[in-house]
Design a protein around this motif. Structure first.
Motif, PDB file in Angstrom:
ATOM      1  N   ARG A 159       9.567   2.041 -13.650  1.00  0.00           N
ATOM      2  CA  ARG A 159       8.781   0.815 -13.852  1.00  0.00           C
ATOM      3  C   ARG A 159       9.534  -0.409 -13.338  1.00  0.00           C
ATOM      4  NH1 ARG A 159       9.450  -1.337 -19.473  1.00  0.00           N
ATOM      5  NH2 ARG A 159      11.396  -1.730 -18.348  1.00  0.00           N
ATOM      6  N   ASP A 160      10.849  -0.467 -13.592  1.00  0.00           N
ATOM      7  CA  ASP A 160      11.633  -1.606 -13.090  1.00  0.00           C
ATOM      8  C   ASP A 160      11.606  -1.645 -11.559  1.00  0.00           C
ATOM      9  OD1 ASP A 160      12.188  -2.130 -15.719  1.00  0.00           O
ATOM     10  OD2 ASP A 160      14.372  -2.168 -15.493  1.00  0.00           O
ATOM     11  N   GLY A 161      11.695  -0.472 -10.913  1.00  0.00           N
ATOM     12  CA  GLY A 161      11.608  -0.428  -9.454  1.00  0.00           C
ATOM     13  C   GLY A 161      10.279  -0.994  -8.979  1.00  0.00           C
ATOM     14  N   GLU A 162       9.215  -0.611  -9.678  1.00  0.00           N
ATOM     15  CA  GLU A 162       7.883  -1.128  -9.325  1.00  0.00           C
ATOM     16  C   GLU A 162       7.806  -2.635  -9.512  1.00  0.00           C
ATOM     17  OE1 GLU A 162       4.855   0.938 -11.552  1.00  0.00           O
ATOM     18  OE2 GLU A 162       5.155   2.749 -10.366  1.00  0.00           O
ATOM     19  N   ILE A 163       8.391  -3.129 -10.606  1.00  0.00           N
ATOM     20  CA  ILE A 163       8.350  -4.577 -10.878  1.00  0.00           C
ATOM     21  C   ILE A 163       9.063  -5.337  -9.763  1.00  0.00           C
ATOM     22  CG2 ILE A 163       9.182  -6.419 -12.397  1.00  0.00           C
ATOM     23  CD1 ILE A 163       8.842  -4.493 -14.793  1.00  0.00           C
ATOM     24  N   VAL A 164      10.272  -4.896  -9.423  1.00  0.00           N
ATOM     25  CA  VAL A 164      11.047  -5.614  -8.405  1.00  0.00           C
ATOM     26  C   VAL A 164      10.304  -5.601  -7.066  1.00  0.00           C
ATOM     27  CG1 VAL A 164      13.202  -5.560  -7.060  1.00  0.00           C
ATOM     28  CG2 VAL A 164      13.279  -5.240  -9.550  1.00  0.00           C
ATOM     29  N   LEU A 165       9.771  -4.442  -6.689  1.00  0.00           N
ATOM     30  CA  LEU A 165       9.073  -4.355  -5.404  1.00  0.00           C
ATOM     31  C   LEU A 165       7.815  -5.226  -5.406  1.00  0.00           C
ATOM     32  CD1 LEU A 165       9.228  -3.010  -2.624  1.00  0.00           C
ATOM     33  CD2 LEU A 165       7.695  -1.242  -3.471  1.00  0.00           C
ATOM     34  N   ARG A 166       7.126  -5.243  -6.533  1.00  0.00           N
ATOM     35  CA  ARG A 166       5.902  -6.056  -6.639  1.00  0.00           C
ATOM     36  C   ARG A 166       6.226  -7.541  -6.441  1.00  0.00           C
ATOM     37  NH1 ARG A 166       3.355  -8.132 -11.142  1.00  0.00           N
ATOM     38  NH2 ARG A 166       4.685  -6.991 -12.600  1.00  0.00           N
ATOM     39  N   TYR A 167       7.281  -8.015  -7.104  1.00  0.00           N
ATOM     40  CA  TYR A 167       7.634  -9.438  -6.944  1.00  0.00           C
ATOM     41  C   TYR A 167       8.119  -9.731  -5.526  1.00  0.00           C
ATOM     42  CZ  TYR A 167       6.510 -10.785 -11.638  1.00  0.00           C
ATOM     43  OH  TYR A 167       5.807 -11.065 -12.780  1.00  0.00           O
ATOM     44  N   ILE A 168       8.742  -8.752  -4.887  1.00  0.00           N
ATOM     45  CA  ILE A 168       9.160  -8.966  -3.487  1.00  0.00           C
ATOM     46  C   ILE A 168       7.927  -9.097  -2.587  1.00  0.00           C
ATOM     47  CG2 ILE A 168      10.263  -7.822  -1.506  1.00  0.00           C
ATOM     48  CD1 ILE A 168      12.526  -6.994  -3.459  1.00  0.00           C
ATOM     49  N   THR A 169       6.885  -8.313  -2.868  1.00  0.00           N
ATOM     50  CA  THR A 169       5.669  -8.475  -2.036  1.00  0.00           C
ATOM     51  C   THR A 169       5.048  -9.850  -2.269  1.00  0.00           C
ATOM     52  OG1 THR A 169       4.165  -7.431  -3.638  1.00  0.00           O
ATOM     53  CG2 THR A 169       5.139  -5.996  -1.968  1.00  0.00           C
ATOM     54  N   TYR A 170       5.118 -10.365  -3.505  1.00  0.00           N
ATOM     55  CA  TYR A 170       4.600 -11.724  -3.760  1.00  0.00           C
ATOM     56  C   TYR A 170       5.402 -12.759  -2.965  1.00  0.00           C
ATOM     57  CZ  TYR A 170       2.398  -9.786  -8.069  1.00  0.00           C
ATOM     58  OH  TYR A 170       1.691  -9.063  -8.989  1.00  0.00           O
ATOM     59  N   ALA A 171       6.734 -12.607  -2.972  1.00  0.00           N
ATOM     60  CA  ALA A 171       7.587 -13.563  -2.258  1.00  0.00           C
ATOM     61  C   ALA A 171       7.289 -13.524  -0.758  1.00  0.00           C
ATOM     62  CB  ALA A 171       9.063 -13.249  -2.524  1.00  0.00           C
ATOM     63  N   LEU A 172       7.080 -12.310  -0.245  1.00  0.00           N
ATOM     64  CA  LEU A 172       6.792 -12.172   1.189  1.00  0.00           C
ATOM     65  C   LEU A 172       5.448 -12.820   1.518  1.00  0.00           C
ATOM     66  CD1 LEU A 172       7.912 -10.962   3.829  1.00  0.00           C
ATOM     67  CD2 LEU A 172       6.642  -8.866   3.316  1.00  0.00           C
ATOM     68  N   LEU A 173       4.496 -12.671   0.626  1.00  0.00           N
ATOM     69  CA  LEU A 173       3.187 -13.307   0.839  1.00  0.00           C
ATOM     70  C   LEU A 173       3.317 -14.830   0.825  1.00  0.00           C
ATOM     71  CD1 LEU A 173       0.068 -12.841   1.028  1.00  0.00           C
ATOM     72  CD2 LEU A 173       0.023 -13.088  -1.449  1.00  0.00           C
ATOM     73  N   SER A 185       0.821  -1.217   0.000  1.00  0.00           N
ATOM     74  CA  SER A 185       0.000   0.000   0.000  1.00  0.00           C
ATOM     75  C   SER A 185       0.856   1.268   0.000  1.00  0.00           C
ATOM     76  CB  SER A 185      -0.979  -0.009   1.185  1.00  0.00           C
ATOM     77  OG  SER A 185      -0.264   0.035   2.387  1.00  0.00           O
ATOM     78  N   ASN A 186       2.155   1.112   0.172  1.00  0.00           N
ATOM     79  CA  ASN A 186       3.063   2.267   0.088  1.00  0.00           C
ATOM     80  C   ASN A 186       4.020   2.130  -1.097  1.00  0.00           C
ATOM     81  OD1 ASN A 186       2.485   3.944   2.555  1.00  0.00           O
ATOM     82  ND2 ASN A 186       2.790   1.948   3.515  1.00  0.00           N
ATOM     83  N   ALA A 187       3.677   1.234  -2.034  1.00  0.00           N
ATOM     84  CA  ALA A 187       4.635   0.879  -3.083  1.00  0.00           C
ATOM     85  C   ALA A 187       5.061   2.075  -3.929  1.00  0.00           C
ATOM     86  CB  ALA A 187       4.059  -0.232  -3.964  1.00  0.00           C
ATOM     87  N   SER A 188       4.103   2.896  -4.358  1.00  0.00           N
ATOM     88  CA  SER A 188       4.507   3.961  -5.281  1.00  0.00           C
ATOM     89  C   SER A 188       5.404   4.963  -4.567  1.00  0.00           C
ATOM     90  CB  SER A 188       3.287   4.633  -5.914  1.00  0.00           C
ATOM     91  OG  SER A 188       2.578   5.352  -4.948  1.00  0.00           O
TER      92      SER A 188
END
Ligand SMILES: CCC1=C(C)/C(=C/C2=NC(=C\c3[nH]c(/C=C4\NC(=O)[C@H](C)[C@H]4CC)c(C)c3CCC(=O)O)/C(CCC(=O)O)=C2C)NC1=O
Length: 184
Positions: free
Chosen positions: A84-98, A46-49
């Motif tokens: 966009r790459d920063g967003e991609i990496v952070l998004r996949y990290i949230t998936y891994a954490l989940l 929820s704080n990704a951007s």
């Protein structure tokens, strides 16, 4: 792509063994701490951007050559690709954490990224710096230690119960470290 449960199955199967007591107790812990995990994922997602823009801005502040002619964040097309790459990496990290497992991050995001960056001339030390700042931001959001002093006008306190999130923060940090290792 694996999660904590499928990982236990794959590792037991590779030993031709039943799921043992150690795996069961680890998974019990995973379930018992499940709500904390969901809060941690939400604190980052929820704080990704904000996390992404702050990290890329910080990386550029420290190395303004990136947005000058010849820099890899110049012109705006490349700046947009970097954000966009920063967003991609952070998004996949949230998936891994989940999932409680790094495989989704490794397989779908980091695999081949080093080669892609080498081909495009994307500087990996700068990318690693941005990922490092994202790590610090994400950990602060997970542990609820983000402060007005660090965040300024954008400060936002997460409305979650206070508890010990050090293990989840360390796990999240390890996924950022994996991203840095994969491109270094
Ligand atoms: C699903 C996983 C996935 C990932 C990870 C991914 C990354 C990725 N980043 C790219 C480009 C890029 N990546 C950057 C990133 C940066 N430049 C910098 O100076 C900074 C250090 C850094 C930001 C932190 C830039 C600038 C480009 C464009 C390079 C160019 O076209 O010259 C490209 C080439 C294609 C494109 O431009 O869209 C890919 C494939 N794509 C994917 O589908």
């Amino acid at each position: 792509m694996l999660d904590a449960f499928s990982r236990a199955v794959v590792s037991a199967d590779s030993k031709t063994a039943c799921i043992g007591g150690d795996e069961i107790s680890a998974l019990k812990g995973f379930i018992a701490e499940g709500n904390k995990r969901l809060d941690a994922v939400n604190a980052v997602a929820s704080n990704a951007s904000c996390i992404v823009s702050d990290s890329i801005a910080g990386m550029i502040c420290e190395n303004t050559g990136l947005i000058q002619a010849g820099g890899n964040c110049y012109p705006n097309r490349r700046m947009a690709a970097c954000l966009r790459d920063g967003e991609i990496v952070l998004r996949y990290i949230t998936y891994a954490l989940l999932a409680g497992d790094a495989s989704v991050l490794e397989d779908r995001c980091l695999n081949g990224l080093k080669e892609t960056y080498a081909a495009l001339g994307v500087p990996t030390t700068s990318t690693a710096r941005a990922v490092g700042i994202m790590k610090a931001c994400a950990v602060a959001h997970i542990t609820g230690t983000n402060s007005e002093a660090q965040a300024g006008a954008k400060f936002k306190k997460n409305e979650t119960a206070q508890g010990d999130c050090s293990a989840l923060a360390a796990e999240a940090a390890s996924y950022f470290d994996r991203a840095v290792a994969a491109i270094s």
